[in-house]
Scaffold this active site. Structure first.
Site, PDB file in Angstrom:
ATOM      1  N   LYS A 249       0.828  -1.212   0.000  1.00  0.00           N
ATOM      2  CA  LYS A 249       0.000   0.000   0.000  1.00  0.00           C
ATOM      3  C   LYS A 249       0.857   1.254   0.000  1.00  0.00           C
ATOM      4  CE  LYS A 249      -3.171   3.056   0.309  1.00  0.00           C
ATOM      5  NZ  LYS A 249      -4.069   3.398  -0.790  1.00  0.00           N
ATOM      6  N   CYS A 313      -3.303  10.874   1.350  1.00  0.00           N
ATOM      7  CA  CYS A 313      -2.507   9.674   1.090  1.00  0.00           C
ATOM      8  C   CYS A 313      -1.083   9.971   0.653  1.00  0.00           C
ATOM      9  CB  CYS A 313      -3.220   8.841   0.041  1.00  0.00           C
ATOM     10  SG  CYS A 313      -4.967   8.704   0.377  1.00  0.00           S
TER      11      CYS A 313
HETATM   12  N1  SAJ Z   1      -1.330  14.864  -8.868  1.00  0.00           N
HETATM   13  C1  SAJ Z   1      -0.381  15.500  -9.680  1.00  0.00           C
HETATM   14  N2  SAJ Z   1      -0.031  14.887 -10.858  1.00  0.00           N
HETATM   15  C2  SAJ Z   1      -0.572  13.687 -11.244  1.00  0.00           C
HETATM   16  C3  SAJ Z   1      -1.538  13.041 -10.393  1.00  0.00           C
HETATM   17  C4  SAJ Z   1      -1.898  13.669  -9.205  1.00  0.00           C
HETATM   18  O1  SAJ Z   1       0.126  16.580  -9.366  1.00  0.00           O
HETATM   19  O2  SAJ Z   1      -0.228  13.208 -12.329  1.00  0.00           O
HETATM   20  C5  SAJ Z   1      -1.698  15.501  -7.589  1.00  0.00           C
HETATM   21  C6  SAJ Z   1      -3.194  15.820  -7.492  1.00  0.00           C
HETATM   22  O3  SAJ Z   1      -3.452  17.103  -8.003  1.00  0.00           O
HETATM   23  C7  SAJ Z   1      -3.452  15.757  -5.997  1.00  0.00           C
HETATM   24  C8  SAJ Z   1      -2.482  14.682  -5.528  1.00  0.00           C
HETATM   25  O4  SAJ Z   1      -1.495  14.552  -6.564  1.00  0.00           O
HETATM   26  O5  SAJ Z   1      -3.127  16.988  -5.368  1.00  0.00           O
HETATM   27  C9  SAJ Z   1      -3.128  13.327  -5.276  1.00  0.00           C
HETATM   28  O6  SAJ Z   1      -3.914  13.015  -6.367  1.00  0.00           O
HETATM   29  P1  SAJ Z   1      -4.420  11.498  -6.638  1.00  0.00           P
HETATM   30  O7  SAJ Z   1      -5.034  11.495  -7.972  1.00  0.00           O
HETATM   31  O8  SAJ Z   1      -3.315  10.552  -6.384  1.00  0.00           O
HETATM   32  O9  SAJ Z   1      -5.587  11.334  -5.562  1.00  0.00           O
HETATM   33  P2  SAJ Z   1      -5.643  10.509  -4.181  1.00  0.00           P
HETATM   34  O10 SAJ Z   1      -4.517  10.903  -3.307  1.00  0.00           O
HETATM   35  O11 SAJ Z   1      -7.012  10.669  -3.679  1.00  0.00           O
HETATM   36  O12 SAJ Z   1      -5.535   8.986  -4.643  1.00  0.00           O
HETATM   37  C10 SAJ Z   1      -4.391   8.222  -4.417  1.00  0.00           C
HETATM   38  C11 SAJ Z   1      -4.495   7.068  -5.410  1.00  0.00           C
HETATM   39  N3  SAJ Z   1      -3.296   6.293  -5.363  1.00  0.00           N
HETATM   40  C12 SAJ Z   1      -2.801   5.807  -6.505  1.00  0.00           C
HETATM   41  O13 SAJ Z   1      -3.291   6.007  -7.574  1.00  0.00           O
HETATM   42  C13 SAJ Z   1      -1.552   4.985  -6.355  1.00  0.00           C
HETATM   43  C14 SAJ Z   1      -5.662   6.193  -5.052  1.00  0.00           C
HETATM   44  O14 SAJ Z   1      -5.680   5.047  -5.876  1.00  0.00           O
HETATM   45  C15 SAJ Z   1      -5.540   5.735  -3.611  1.00  0.00           C
HETATM   46  O15 SAJ Z   1      -6.647   4.975  -3.248  1.00  0.00           O
HETATM   47  C16 SAJ Z   1      -5.499   6.965  -2.735  1.00  0.00           C
HETATM   48  O16 SAJ Z   1      -4.363   7.715  -3.059  1.00  0.00           O
HETATM   49  C17 SAJ Z   1      -5.416   6.470  -1.280  1.00  0.00           C
HETATM   50  O17 SAJ Z   1      -6.463   6.537  -0.614  1.00  0.00           O
HETATM   51  O18 SAJ Z   1      -4.379   5.961  -0.899  1.00  0.00           O
END
Ligand code: SAJ
Length: 491
Positions: A249, A313
């Site tokens: 995870k 996360c």
């Molecule tokens: N972000 C970027 N660039 C990207 C993708 C995201 O700057 O290419 C930023 C977003 O704007 C945001 C942050 O990262 O501020 C997190 O975005 P996210 O899309 O990762 O959203 P989370 O944190 O809700 O989801 C992540 C996901 N993890 C993965 O994809 C490995 C999700 O699958 C998990 O379930 C979640 O964390 C969690 O609960 O752990």
């Protein structure tokens, strides 16, 4: 159920290369004739969708929520079938109304309900503090409460993300001490770590469609927990041990964080070299896979650079991984530099870079950042959601304060902030008489912003785009000063 699949550690070791065939075959073998009961602790972005899906699969589900000032109101809302999660969440409000009207789901603050349940899922927050140390107050508290009502045969499942080693070394001892029982079925209680993979905006989808990993302290705990999840998971359910699941995870999110940091560093290079990182990304990701051996040469999937990384996360899971390593690893490997933690620092720094871009643009307009008024668009950490946990916007606002700038914040989904920031609900009012528009969150509501609309609102025509939403050519042609992450000015 097709075939009795063994799943303890050594069997898991044997299973791991190919993973056991998912047992899910569309029927609901696990919802036994006598309706099983499930308690879910923590009615948040993980607990609520899980409760609703399990109740709809036929379980009797009781949610347990603290009646705190901050979130106690959710108890009444949920028992009235009203969804406390804002933003767009397909299916969730409807399914919630359905299972509440069918008396399959109810919420209380009383832990005594645990004694009538078969499974107890823990979905509380597990944040880290500003020294990156895990804060397990909620986790410890609920384990003490659960322990009081545990009985042989019940299975406790941690879904909240924890540092590797936490299930074995923190949760198990608390449950044993509070219950007077030994961990381990059949004579004691079962215990598993089975992590959530939710993402705001698609909570139901991710639980239903994503593979589910179950790390049990023994074979029986893993097998029974897998059978329960198979009633709602279509993406396959796999068994392993708690440590492997805990590492998987935190690594899964650390991987994403490193990918984002990679994209952010490339963006910084492109800015200085006068090119557009999104064009570079298009060419890099366009590299076809090697059809002869797809696995041998994985395609490139360069992530999106941007104004920062927020959420419950990514900003903490790398630190949970490093915490577990530092606390529980036997022989440590001493290696030169940590890509994982460097990535964290770079992603955490991106809001500072946004302030640098703003500073630069204001000086081009012969203006000081000190005493300037800035319109900050987006408080949520993710587009089209009301989730503001660890939002990069707060880091940006702190940077503005440090540089003496004033600001107005707009967000279409958020009214009150936990950190005491005022949100201006009307976009035009937020933009009025400002010296710059700074975009942090890519809400759909901002897609309609045009130079014409801004001409009579902004005092100084400056755009700082942290999410590649606006077309630089269109705004510069209209006389705006434009800066964007990864948008280098042609040299
Ligand atoms: N972000 C970027 N660039 C990207 C993708 C995201 O700057 O290419 C930023 C977003 O704007 C945001 C942050 O990262 O501020 C997190 O975005 P996210 O899309 O990762 O959203 P989370 O944190 O809700 O989801 C992540 C996901 N993890 C993965 O994809 C490995 C999700 O699958 C998990 O379930 C979640 O964390 C969690 O609960 O752990």
């Amino acid at each position: 159920m097709k075939s009795k699949t063994k799943v303890n550690g050594d069997v898991a070791k044997r299973l791991r290369p190919g993973f056991a065939k998912p047992l899910f075959d569309g029927s609901n073998p696990s919802v036994a004739s006598t309706t099983k009961k499930i308690a879910i602790i923590g009615m948040g972005y993980v607990g609520i969708p899980a409760a609703v899906l399990l109740a709809d699969a036929g379980y009797d589900v009781v949610g347990i929520q603290r009646s705190s000032k901050r979130s106690g109101w959710k108890i009444d809302w949920l028992n009235e079938g009203r969804c406390p999660i804002g933003g767009k969440e397909p299916e969730l409000p409807e399914l919630l109304k359905k299972v509440v009207s069918e008396n399959k789901f109810q919420v209380t603050e009383d832990f005594a309900v645990v004694k009538d349940t078969d499974f107890i899922l823990i979905d509380v927050q597990t944040p880290t503090d500003n020294k990156h140390v895990p804060q397990y107050e909620s986790l410890k508290e609920v384990c003490h409460q659960i322990g009081k009502f545990l009985a042989p045969g019940k299975i406790v499942i941690i879904e909240s993300t924890v540092a590797p080693g936490t299930t074995e070394h923190l949760v198990k001892p608390i449950l044993e001490e509070a219950s007077g029982l030994k961990a381990g079925l059949p004579n004691g209680f079962g215990l598993c770590f089975s992590y959530e993979r939710v993402m705001v905006g698609r909570l139901i989808h991710n639980i239903r469609e994503y593979p589910k990993i179950v790390g049990g302290i023994d074979e029986e705990s893993t097998r029974l927990a897998m059978a329960m999840y198979q009633s709602i998971v279509r993406g396959g359910v796999y068994g392993t041990d708690p440590m492997t699941a805990e590492i998987s995870k935190t690594v899964e999110n650390a991987y994403r964080d490193v990918q984002i940091a990679f994209a952010n560093e490339v963006a910084l290079l492109c800015e200085s070299l006068g090119t557009d990182v999104y064009e570079v990304r298009k060419f890099v990701n366009g590299l076809p896979n090697d059809p002869s051996s797809p696995a041998a040469n994985p395609i490139r999937n360069m992530h999106f650079p941007g104004a920062g990384v927020g959420g419950h996360c990514l900003p903490k899971d790398t630190w949970l991984l490093m915490h577990g390593y530092n606390k529980y690893a036997s022989a440590k490997n001493h290696y030169p530099s940590s890509i994982l933690t460097d990535a964290r620092y770079l992603n955490e720094w991106m809001p500072v870079h946004m302030a640098d871009l703003l500073d630069e643009a204001l000086s081009e307009a012969n203006k000081e950042i000190k005493n300037s008024m800035i319109a900050v668009l987006g408080y949520a950490f993710l587009e089209n959601s009301d989730d503001s946990r660890n939002t990069p916007t707060v880091l940006f606002l702190k940077e503005l304060e440090k540089r003496g700038a004033k600001y107005k914040i707009h967000d279409p989904y958020i009214r009150d902030t936990e950190d005491g920031y005022q949100i201006e609900p009307n976009l035009d009012t937020a933009l009025k008489d400002c010296d710059a528009l700074v975009l942090i969150t890519k809400h759909d509501a901002y897609k309609s912003i045009t130079p014409e609309r801004l001409r009579n609102l902004l005092r100084t025509k400056i755009i700082i785009d942290g999410r590649n939403l606006f077309d630089p050519a269109m705004f510069t042609a209209a006389g705006f000063i434009f800066r964007g992450v990864g948008k280098g000015k042609k040299l």
